[in-house]
Design an enzyme around this catalytic site. Structure first.
Site, PDB file in Angstrom:
ATOM      1  N   GLU A 257      46.779  31.571  30.169  1.00 40.00           N
ATOM      2  CA  GLU A 257      47.206  32.975  30.154  1.00 40.00           C
ATOM      3  C   GLU A 257      47.923  33.209  31.470  1.00 40.00           C
ATOM      4  O   GLU A 257      47.300  33.184  32.521  1.00 40.00           O
ATOM      5  CB  GLU A 257      45.985  33.906  30.053  1.00 40.00           C
ATOM      6  CG  GLU A 257      45.109  33.693  28.828  1.00 40.00           C
ATOM      7  CD  GLU A 257      45.762  34.170  27.541  1.00 40.00           C
ATOM      8  OE1 GLU A 257      46.822  34.825  27.594  1.00 40.00           O
ATOM      9  OE2 GLU A 257      45.210  33.872  26.461  1.00 40.00           O
ATOM     10  N   CYS A 296      47.521  41.914  33.559  1.00 39.22           N
ATOM     11  CA  CYS A 296      48.535  41.031  32.982  1.00 39.22           C
ATOM     12  C   CYS A 296      49.213  41.707  31.796  1.00 39.22           C
ATOM     13  O   CYS A 296      50.327  41.357  31.433  1.00 39.22           O
ATOM     14  CB  CYS A 296      47.879  39.732  32.542  1.00 39.22           C
ATOM     15  SG  CYS A 296      46.438  40.014  31.509  1.00 39.22           S
TER      16      CYS A 296
HETATM   17  P1  NAP Z   1      46.927  32.194  40.874  1.00 38.33           P
HETATM   18  O1  NAP Z   1      47.269  32.229  42.304  1.00 38.33           O
HETATM   19  O2  NAP Z   1      47.721  31.331  39.983  1.00 38.33           O
HETATM   20  O3  NAP Z   1      45.385  31.793  40.833  1.00 38.33           O
HETATM   21  C1  NAP Z   1      44.663  31.731  39.650  1.00 38.33           C
HETATM   22  C2  NAP Z   1      43.464  30.808  39.800  1.00 38.33           C
HETATM   23  O4  NAP Z   1      43.915  29.463  39.995  1.00 38.33           O
HETATM   24  C3  NAP Z   1      42.588  31.115  41.009  1.00 38.33           C
HETATM   25  O5  NAP Z   1      41.245  30.892  40.639  1.00 38.33           O
HETATM   26  C4  NAP Z   1      43.052  30.110  42.036  1.00 38.33           C
HETATM   27  O6  NAP Z   1      42.066  29.824  42.996  1.00 38.33           O
HETATM   28  C5  NAP Z   1      43.318  28.912  41.161  1.00 38.33           C
HETATM   29  N1  NAP Z   1      44.254  27.937  41.725  1.00 38.33           N
HETATM   30  C6  NAP Z   1      45.252  28.137  42.625  1.00 38.33           C
HETATM   31  N2  NAP Z   1      45.919  26.986  42.826  1.00 38.33           N
HETATM   32  C7  NAP Z   1      45.335  26.044  42.051  1.00 38.33           C
HETATM   33  C8  NAP Z   1      45.569  24.647  41.830  1.00 38.33           C
HETATM   34  N3  NAP Z   1      46.560  24.000  42.439  1.00 38.33           N
HETATM   35  N4  NAP Z   1      44.763  24.000  40.957  1.00 38.33           N
HETATM   36  C9  NAP Z   1      43.775  24.637  40.310  1.00 38.33           C
HETATM   37  N5  NAP Z   1      43.507  25.951  40.490  1.00 38.33           N
HETATM   38  C10 NAP Z   1      44.277  26.649  41.344  1.00 38.33           C
HETATM   39  O7  NAP Z   1      46.966  33.622  40.201  1.00 38.33           O
HETATM   40  P2  NAP Z   1      46.361  35.003  40.744  1.00 38.33           P
HETATM   41  O8  NAP Z   1      47.278  35.430  41.844  1.00 38.33           O
HETATM   42  O9  NAP Z   1      44.918  34.898  41.005  1.00 38.33           O
HETATM   43  O10 NAP Z   1      46.509  35.940  39.474  1.00 38.33           O
HETATM   44  C11 NAP Z   1      47.603  36.786  39.251  1.00 38.33           C
HETATM   45  C12 NAP Z   1      48.415  36.313  38.074  1.00 38.33           C
HETATM   46  O11 NAP Z   1      47.586  36.087  36.935  1.00 38.33           O
HETATM   47  C13 NAP Z   1      49.433  37.329  37.612  1.00 38.33           C
HETATM   48  O12 NAP Z   1      50.679  36.708  37.527  1.00 38.33           O
HETATM   49  C14 NAP Z   1      48.958  37.770  36.230  1.00 38.33           C
HETATM   50  O13 NAP Z   1      49.981  38.115  35.342  1.00 38.33           O
HETATM   51  C15 NAP Z   1      48.195  36.607  35.760  1.00 38.33           C
HETATM   52  N6  NAP Z   1      47.158  37.043  34.831  1.00 38.33           N
HETATM   53  C16 NAP Z   1      47.285  36.763  33.501  1.00 38.33           C
HETATM   54  C17 NAP Z   1      46.309  37.157  32.604  1.00 38.33           C
HETATM   55  C18 NAP Z   1      46.413  36.877  31.133  1.00 38.33           C
HETATM   56  O14 NAP Z   1      45.415  37.044  30.437  1.00 38.33           O
HETATM   57  N7  NAP Z   1      47.532  36.460  30.636  1.00 38.33           N
HETATM   58  C19 NAP Z   1      45.183  37.844  33.073  1.00 38.33           C
HETATM   59  C20 NAP Z   1      45.090  38.107  34.419  1.00 38.33           C
HETATM   60  C21 NAP Z   1      46.079  37.695  35.286  1.00 38.33           C
HETATM   61  P3  NAP Z   1      42.075  30.550  44.432  1.00 38.33           P
HETATM   62  O15 NAP Z   1      41.934  31.999  44.186  1.00 38.33           O
HETATM   63  O16 NAP Z   1      40.894  29.980  45.119  1.00 38.33           O
HETATM   64  O17 NAP Z   1      43.381  30.195  45.059  1.00 38.33           O
END
Ligand code: NAP
Length: 516
Positions: A257, A296
């Site tokens: 997602e 999101c």
């Molecule tokens: P993110 O930076 O991509 O992080 C998401 C998760 O991935 C966090 O738990 C993060 O851990 C982890 N992570 C980061 N780098 C990683 C790697 N290389 N390998 C494995 N895991 C890794 O996203 P975010 O900033 O938290 O979330 C915002 C985004 O999520 C927005 O773009 C939003 O649209 C999207 N979103 C989508 C939905 C949906 O249902 N479609 C729902 C909610 C949010 P750390 O926090 O420890 O870095």
């Protein structure tokens, strides 16, 4: 030093061995707790979940596992006040916005408890009727769904520390699959507290639910062929995850997602001042401001007929002007903070990029904050942008600003509206506002090809509708392409992800004796 939150893996609480990463109050700037996952025996943790947790869950029937979910609901309800306090402190959300995350989660688990109970005392599911493999019904194919014999790893985003865990954990546990959750660091506290409460209440079998707080380093390396991986977060991290060696090598089933440029479309006949126009204005403002636009599913692009552009800009701007922003503890505040100063910087950067392609129609950035220091708090007022040339403004279809920001754009006719919505390259949701049922149904079907959900608002459903951005457990959540290509919820359809479908080819006696 603030408290170092412990991880729960291998059936016991294990603090990381590092100094920990601090979590902050995004309004006051104070440090709250720390998280750390250094030094954990991840191989042991995954093996314990798979072998001990998985076996215990699979020994139960769907009805019994539904009973576990009902017990989880009771635990979470009993501790609700603490969750609201953590959400205010760590996510900077006002009470109504915290409810989307906390009560949304409890409601979703409750639904799966109810649906699971109706599946009865089975441990596998029959999928359809037996199909003859020859002329006579002597040798047939029966499809079955059995729980996958692995672990479900969830890597979650920061914006839904509660719902993000439970909307996935409910169908996983109901399916008989143990869960390991790695919440986003910024808001890991609420996830960790909920897991702690459920573990301490002793309502789940050992190994059924684990939490790793801190870095994700090494987690994906543990994945094996029958595990499943669910990721929520940015498209950029999603791409890294898809390309991970263990995911590719073991064909690990993955649900993603990611970000999404969702649209709201005012139907051609809906003139300014009509009920449909007013409904769109109200919903756009709600979507831009709930959780400070950190959803999101939030509306990012507003598509209106050319003749309604100016009136829509004015009406949305006038409502946004009433949004009070600041400290969520102050009763006068309607919209709290973004999750962190880092997110504030990212929203400002995104806005700057969008301002190169669109004009500012309403600017809430200049309004004073209530009870919050602009030098410290991660607060920002809502900003409405607009472009009269949406075909040329590529950035507004490309850049998801994860905050209280949306862009208004005019369309010529329905085909143009459809084409603009599709410029999002696959989105989670589009909402339509109008009165002509036939026209709305045609547009809904057209947009269904590029959206996971189409939310159609006519004046008759104004009171009953559940909200553009609210994800209901009965309906599919996920969207193609840019949105990640995931599929969650949708009632019992969610169980598909945690089951393996197989065809059993045999004679009627064997098929009848199959144990569902
Ligand atoms: P993110 O930076 O991509 O992080 C998401 C998760 O991935 C966090 O738990 C993060 O851990 C982890 N992570 C980061 N780098 C990683 C790697 N290389 N390998 C494995 N895991 C890794 O996203 P975010 O900033 O938290 O979330 C915002 C985004 O999520 C927005 O773009 C939003 O649209 C999207 N979103 C989508 C939905 C949906 O249902 N479609 C729902 C909610 C949010 P750390 O926090 O420890 O870095």
């Amino acid at each position: 030093m603030t408290e170092l939150l412990s991880n729960y893996v291998g059936g016991r609480w294990q603090p990381g061995t590092g100094a920990g990463t601090p979590l902050f109050d995004p309004v006051l700037g104070t440090e709250l707790v720390r998280v750390d996952a250094t030094g954990l025996d991840l191989a042991g943790a995954f093996a314990f979940a798979r072998d001990t947790g998985g076996a215990a869950l699979r020994a139960l029937t769907y009805r019994e596992r539904a009973g576990l979910l009902a017990a989880v609901v009771k635990v979470l309800q009993a501790n609700r006040d603490a969750y609201y306090e953590i959400a205010t402190a760590n996510a900077g959300t006002v009470k109504n916005d915290s409810a989307v995350d906390i009560d949304g989660a409890i409601f979703t688990i409750g639904q799966y408890a109810k649906w699971g109970d109706a599946l009865g005392d089975a441990r596998a599911l029959r999928d359809g009727e037996p199909a003859k493999l020859g002329k006579e019904p002597v040798f047939l194919s029966q499809h079955v769904q059995v729980p996958t014999r692995g672990v479900a790893l969830f890597i979650n985003a920061f914006n839904f520390p509660s719902w993000g865990l439970w909307e996935k954990a409910a169908p996983a546990l109901l399916s008989g699959v143990p869960v390991i959750v790695k919440p986003a660091t910024a808001t890991a506290w609420l996830t960790q507290r909920m897991v702690r409460d459920v573990v301490e209440a002793g309502v789940l079998p050992a190994g059924a639910l684990s939490v790793v707080c801190g870095s994700s380093a090494g987690l994906l390396d543990q994945l094996k062929p029958f595990d499943v991986l669910s990721f929520t977060g940015s498209a950029e991290t999603a791409a890294t995850i898809r390309g991970h060696d263990a995911v590719a090598r073991h064909s690990v089933r993955t649900n993603i997602e990611a970000d999404s440029l969702n649209s709201a479309v005012l139907a051609p006949g809906a003139a300014p001042g009509s009920p449909a126009f007013d409904l769109l204005v109200k919903e756009v403002v709600r979507e831009m401001t709930v959780k400070s636009g950190q959803k999101c599913t939030a509306i990012r692009r507003i598509l209106v007929p050319e003749a309604a552009y100016d009136a829509a800009a004015e009406a949305i701007g006038a409502r946004l002007a009433k949004t009070t922003v600041g400290n969520p503890r102050n009763e006068a505040v309607r919209m709290g903070a973004l999750v962190s100063r880092a997110q504030l910087a990212s929203v400002r950067e995104g806005l700057q990029a969008l301002e190169g392609a669109a004009q500012v129609l309403h600017d809430g950035r200049a309004a004073p904050l209530i009870d919050a220091d602009p030098q410290v708090a991660a607060c920002i007022g809502p900003v409405l942008l607009g472009t009269r040339t949406p075909d040329a403004a590529q950035a507004v279809h490309d850049i998801e600003v994860f905050g209280p920001v949306a862009t208004l754009m005019p369309y010529r006719d329905l085909a143009h509206a459809e084409a603009l919505a599709e410029r999002g390259q696959g989105s989670l949701v589009a909402s339509l506002y109008g009165e002509d049922a036939g026209e709305l149904a045609r547009l809904a079907t057209a947009l269904a090809a590029s959206h996971g959900r189409v939310h159609v608002i006519t004046p008759e459903v104004a009171q009953a509708q559940t909200g553009h951005g609210n994800v209901m457990p009965m309906s599919l959540h996920g969207g193609p392409g840019r949105a990640g290509g995931g599929a969650e919820l949708g009632g019992l359809r969610a169980l598909d992800f945690y089951h393996r479908r197989a065809a059993v080819q045999a004679g009627p006696a064997v098929l009848e004796a199959l144990q569902p």
